[in-house]
Write a protein that holds these residues in place. Structure first.
Motif: not given
Length: 216
Positions: A1, A124-125, A128-129, A131, A133, A197
């Protein structure tokens, strides 16, 4: 982000309003699930991009070739619609291998209730892993006449200048249906859900930068 901040905001959110490819997780070969309904809405609206149903065992769904995971589609995914049991979603997103831009999680059972807050943090984690949003969870997603996306039956209207943000999916549907009856035309309607997010500030920034939006 953080790296995305250097990308102009209209381009950053293009996958949410003008996706070139859509993946659908939550369609069934045995019943009409939320994923099946979403695919039918896309087809009815005249969506011009690729639609990729995701299913671990089915070879085809709604007349389209299906793929075992988000990491195995023929091309990267702009917009992923996810409507499966909440506990399955984090692992599914984490395995996307950087091939999804934005995932909309329709599934509920996350931070809207106390016992789901840990699962929402894990979600959310995992995003992010993976890649991407995250829009939602617990949301209807995007109505975009420009992108031929909709969360209601009846296709899409001509695009207009009204941009809407709503936490509530039900209120988003009401705004769309009542607005249609009053002659309003929309640049987009986004149901944000839990805002784990992406949130109101992100989409407000988009609408302020969007040359098509005149009223927010």
């Amino acid at each position: 982000p953080d790296q995305e901040r250097v990308v102009p905001v209209v381009r950053r959110f293009r996958p949410l309003f003008l996706p070139r490819s859509v993946a659908v997780v939550g369609a069934s070969g045995k019943s009409v699930a939320q994923g099946n309904t979403f695919i039918r809405h896309l087809q009815e609206s005249g969506f011009q991009g690729a639609i990729y149903p995701i299913h671990p065992t089915e070879a085809a769904l709604e007349g389209l070739p299906a793929y075992p995971s988000l990491a195995q589609t023929p091309e990267p995914i702009d917009y992923a619609f996810v409507a499966v049991a909440a506990e399955r979603v984090p692992e599914l997103l984490a395995a996307a291998d950087g091939r999804v831009r934005i995932a909309q999680v329709m599934s509920s059972g996350f931070g809207e209730r106390p016992e789901g807050r840990d699962l929402e943090r894990a979600l959310v984690e995992s995003a992010r892993r993976g890649g991407m949003r995250l829009l939602g969870p617990n949301c209807m997603g995007t109505y975009s006449p420009r992108g031929r996306l909709t969360f209601v039956e009846g296709g899409v209207d001509a695009a207009g200048g009204v941009g809407v943000l709503s936490q509530s999916g039900g209120l988003s549907i009401d705004i769309l249906r009542i607005g249609r009856g009053r002659g309003l035309r929309f640049s987009g309607i986004v149901s944000l859900g839990n805002c784990a997010d992406l949130g109101v500030n992100d989409l407000l920034e988009y609408y302020l930068a969007d040359p098509e939006t005149r009223v927010i």
